[in-house]
Design a protein around this motif. Structure first.
Motif, PDB file in Angstrom:
ATOM      1  N   ASN A   6       0.848  -1.191   0.000  1.00 48.00           N
ATOM      2  CA  ASN A   6       0.000   0.000   0.000  1.00 48.00           C
ATOM      3  C   ASN A   6       0.878   1.232   0.000  1.00 48.00           C
ATOM      4  N   SER A  10      -1.778   4.679  -4.098  1.00 47.87           N
ATOM      5  CA  SER A  10      -2.738   3.596  -4.356  1.00 47.87           C
ATOM      6  C   SER A  10      -3.976   3.749  -3.473  1.00 47.87           C
ATOM      7  N   LYS A  14      -7.958   4.329  -4.729  1.00 53.65           N
ATOM      8  CA  LYS A  14      -9.103   3.549  -4.252  1.00 53.65           C
ATOM      9  C   LYS A  14     -10.201   4.455  -3.700  1.00 53.65           C
ATOM     10  N   GLU A  17     -12.136   6.007  -6.507  1.00 52.15           N
ATOM     11  CA  GLU A  17     -13.090   5.055  -7.066  1.00 52.15           C
ATOM     12  C   GLU A  17     -14.343   4.927  -6.210  1.00 52.15           C
TER      13      GLU A  17
END
Length: 79
Positions: A6, A10, A14, A17
């Motif tokens: 992680n 990243s 997420k 999204e």
């Protein structure tokens, strides 16, 4: 299969999204105090993101950083 590490980038991807979707948040407040609630991710900024607690008309808006997720103080579940 090797698990990808992680990183802040990243985690930010997420969160982008999940923007606008309802999620379950688990916040570690220390000394075995964990708060959980249902919320919707409202906005995503370069270093923080904001969530609005259910019920959405209550106006409760909280801000968390991506480092909170990286350190394990905040966990997000989209079940």
């Amino acid at each position: 299969m090797k698990k990808m590490p992680n990183t802040v980038d990243s985690i930010k991807q997420k969160i982008i999204e999940l923007k606008g979707k309802e999620v379950n948040l688990y916040i570690n407040r220390g000394r075995r105090k964990i708060t959980s609630y249902r919320a919707r991710i409202e906005d995503v900024y370069p270093s923080v993101f904001t969530v609005k607690q259910c019920p959405f008309d209550s106006g409760a808006l909280n801000t968390y950083s991506y480092n909170d997720i990286l350190c394990g103080e905040v966990k997000i579940s989209n079940d």
